[in-house]
Scaffold this motif. Structure first.
Motif, mmCIF file in Angstrom:
data_model
loop_
_atom_site.group_PDB
_atom_site.id
_atom_site.type_symbol
_atom_site.label_atom_id
_atom_site.label_comp_id
_atom_site.label_asym_id
_atom_site.label_seq_id
_atom_site.Cartn_x
_atom_site.Cartn_y
_atom_site.Cartn_z
ATOM 1 N N THR A 147 0.832 -1.207 0.000
ATOM 2 C CA THR A 147 0.000 0.000 0.000
ATOM 3 C C THR A 147 0.864 1.254 0.000
ATOM 4 O O THR A 147 0.813 2.052 -0.940
ATOM 5 C CB THR A 147 -0.947 0.018 1.220
ATOM 6 N N VAL A 148 1.665 1.411 1.037
ATOM 7 C CA VAL A 148 2.493 2.611 1.163
ATOM 8 C C VAL A 148 3.632 2.609 0.152
ATOM 9 O O VAL A 148 3.846 3.580 -0.582
ATOM 10 C CB VAL A 148 3.050 2.726 2.600
ATOM 11 N N LEU A 149 4.383 1.508 0.104
ATOM 12 C CA LEU A 149 5.577 1.453 -0.750
ATOM 13 C C LEU A 149 5.267 1.653 -2.233
ATOM 14 O O LEU A 149 5.983 2.406 -2.910
ATOM 15 C CB LEU A 149 6.306 0.130 -0.518
ATOM 16 N N PRO A 150 4.211 1.027 -2.806
ATOM 17 C CA PRO A 150 3.921 1.274 -4.216
ATOM 18 C C PRO A 150 3.626 2.740 -4.526
ATOM 19 O O PRO A 150 3.990 3.239 -5.588
ATOM 20 C CB PRO A 150 2.692 0.399 -4.486
ATOM 21 N N ILE A 151 2.952 3.429 -3.586
ATOM 22 C CA ILE A 151 2.649 4.846 -3.802
ATOM 23 C C ILE A 151 3.933 5.669 -3.851
ATOM 24 O O ILE A 151 4.119 6.514 -4.731
ATOM 25 C CB ILE A 151 1.717 5.363 -2.686
ATOM 26 N N VAL A 152 4.846 5.405 -2.918
ATOM 27 C CA VAL A 152 6.115 6.129 -2.868
ATOM 28 C C VAL A 152 6.946 5.836 -4.118
ATOM 29 O O VAL A 152 7.510 6.740 -4.749
ATOM 30 C CB VAL A 152 6.893 5.749 -1.596
ATOM 31 N N LEU A 153 7.024 4.551 -4.487
ATOM 32 C CA LEU A 153 7.828 4.154 -5.643
ATOM 33 C C LEU A 153 7.251 4.701 -6.944
ATOM 34 O O LEU A 153 7.986 5.142 -7.828
ATOM 35 C CB LEU A 153 7.915 2.630 -5.703
ATOM 36 N N LEU A 154 5.922 4.681 -7.068
ATOM 37 C CA LEU A 154 5.300 5.194 -8.288
ATOM 38 C C LEU A 154 5.520 6.694 -8.416
ATOM 39 O O LEU A 154 5.761 7.200 -9.520
ATOM 40 C CB LEU A 154 3.805 4.870 -8.292
ATOM 41 N N ALA A 155 5.432 7.411 -7.297
ATOM 42 C CA ALA A 155 5.690 8.855 -7.341
ATOM 43 C C ALA A 155 7.118 9.125 -7.802
ATOM 44 O O ALA A 155 7.360 10.041 -8.603
ATOM 45 C CB ALA A 155 5.453 9.465 -5.954
ATOM 46 N N ALA A 156 8.085 8.323 -7.323
ATOM 47 C CA ALA A 156 9.476 8.476 -7.746
ATOM 48 C C ALA A 156 9.620 8.166 -9.229
ATOM 49 O O ALA A 156 10.374 8.846 -9.949
ATOM 50 C CB ALA A 156 10.374 7.566 -6.917
ATOM 51 N N ALA A 157 8.896 7.143 -9.703
ATOM 52 C CA ALA A 157 8.959 6.793 -11.124
ATOM 53 C C ALA A 157 8.372 7.897 -11.992
ATOM 54 O O ALA A 157 8.936 8.250 -13.048
ATOM 55 C CB ALA A 157 8.222 5.481 -11.359
ATOM 56 N N ILE A 158 7.245 8.455 -11.572
ATOM 57 C CA ILE A 158 6.596 9.514 -12.356
ATOM 58 C C ILE A 158 7.477 10.752 -12.437
ATOM 59 O O ILE A 158 7.565 11.414 -13.484
ATOM 60 C CB ILE A 158 5.218 9.846 -11.755
ATOM 61 N N ARG A 159 8.170 11.081 -11.337
ATOM 62 C CA ARG A 159 9.069 12.233 -11.344
ATOM 63 C C ARG A 159 10.175 12.060 -12.379
ATOM 64 O O ARG A 159 10.635 13.040 -12.978
ATOM 65 C CB ARG A 159 9.688 12.445 -9.962
ATOM 66 N N ARG A 160 10.626 10.837 -12.588
ATOM 67 C CA ARG A 160 11.746 10.588 -13.493
ATOM 68 C C ARG A 160 11.313 10.267 -14.916
ATOM 69 O O ARG A 160 12.022 10.578 -15.873
ATOM 70 C CB ARG A 160 12.599 9.433 -12.940
ATOM 71 N N LEU A 161 10.144 9.631 -15.072
ATOM 72 C CA LEU A 161 9.719 9.167 -16.390
ATOM 73 C C LEU A 161 8.544 9.945 -16.967
ATOM 74 O O LEU A 161 8.348 9.943 -18.187
ATOM 75 C CB LEU A 161 9.322 7.683 -16.317
ATOM 76 N N GLY A 162 7.752 10.580 -16.092
ATOM 77 C CA GLY A 162 6.486 11.148 -16.523
ATOM 78 C C GLY A 162 5.385 10.115 -16.325
ATOM 79 O O GLY A 162 5.636 8.901 -16.304
#
Length: 312
Positions: A248-263
């Motif tokens: 729950t928590v970790l996917p949200i954090v990881l996805l936000a990091a991915a979006i910042r780098r990839l869009g």
């Protein structure tokens, strides 16, 4: 430079490169979220526990994170929320993290994780159909072909569960609950699309998550669940904690990091890994049987959703 220093420098470069690569975060986000259904099944197997109680455990453990994130995002650049926006946030939270999760947890008491994941994964087809019926958005010709491929794949996945369980009633009930979860998630997705630009994507996730956690806990308190949280064994608490943190928590954090780098667009392409990983985890961790029907269903559903994304 000594050989040891050279190896250390090279290792540091590789580590930095991996952490700076949004693809790594996107894959890890898909993988951690894919484990959610596995943890649910393990909890159900560890001790008799109902869906509402297990969901209350998960959301109760995740609540402090959402509250922290909401507090951090309180002064976001988008500005304060109006009463109308607050109403939208509560509706979206109700549909997504609360109602969709509840239906999903109930459905998992009846069907395999593989079928559950594939039913959930067709939510983009429901977004398209809801948009056509409600928002009067036309469906293009190629999209109909993608829809047909997706639901042909679901039929193959249902065939797999029917052969393995031999209980058509359970498959029908569980499939209906998870399909309802997919419908409510599609409505949640549409709502997020309307609100994200005005509220902010991170703040919206925080507020919706916190609100839905409180809704789930209120539901648990009002329902008078037959199982008290303090009476549950440590194994169930452990699986619920894993759901709350890892899935729950970790996917949200990881996805936000991915979006910042990839869009957002490129990061979203990695979501197709989700069903593949869930089914692979179900084979390895749960010992669920692998059949050609399930593999065909997985291929068709993932391929249909990918085709749908390119044709809309």
């Amino acid at each position: 430079m000594s050989p040891q220093e050279g190896v250390g420098a090279l290792t540091g470069e590789i580590r930095t490169g991996l952490l700076d690569d949004g693809r790594t975060f996107a894959v890890l986000s898909a993988a951690t979220f894919a484990l959610k259904a596995i943890f649910v099944k393990l909890a159900y197997a560890a001790h008799p526990v109902d869906a509402v109680t297990l969901l209350a455990l998960r959301m109760g453990i995740a609540l402090p994170f959402f509250l922290w994130l909401a507090r951090r995002e309180r002064g976001a650049a988008e500005g304060p929320l109006t009463p109308r926006l607050w109403g939208g946030v509560l509706i979206v939270g109700f549909l997504g993290y609360y109602l969709s999760s509840l239906f999903d947890f109930i459905g998992l008491t009846y069907i395999s994780t593989g079928l559950e994941r594939l039913i959930l994964f067709v939510y983009p087809t429901l977004v398209l159909l809801i948009g056509a019926a409600w928002l009067k958005q036309p469906v293009r010709g190629k999209a109909w072909g993608a829809l047909a491929v997706c639901y042909l794949g679901l039929a193959a996945a249902v065939w797999h569960d029917l052969e393995q369980s031999g209980d058509a009633r359970a498959v029908a009930i569980g499939g209906a609950w998870v399909f309802a979860s997919s419908v409510t998630y599609a409505l949640y997705y549409i709502g997020v699309g309307k609100l994200a630009s005005r509220v902010g994507s991170t703040r919206l996730a925080a507020y919706c998550g916190a609100a839905s956690c409180l809704m789930v806990l209120a539901h648990y308190a009002a329902a008078g669940s037959p199982v008290r949280l303090g009476e549950l064994p440590a194994s169930v608490w452990g699986y619920a904690a894993a759901m709350a943190t890892i899935s729950t928590v970790l996917p949200i954090v990881l996805l936000a990091a991915a979006i910042r780098r990839l869009g957002a667009g490129r990061a979203a392409t990695f979501s197709t890994l989700g069903p593949v990983l869930t089914i692979a985890f179900s084979w390895v961790i749960l010992g669920e049987p692998a059949t050609w029907q399930q593999v065909v269903g997985l291929t068709l559903v993932v391929g249909g959703v990918s085709w749908l994304g390119k044709s809309t």
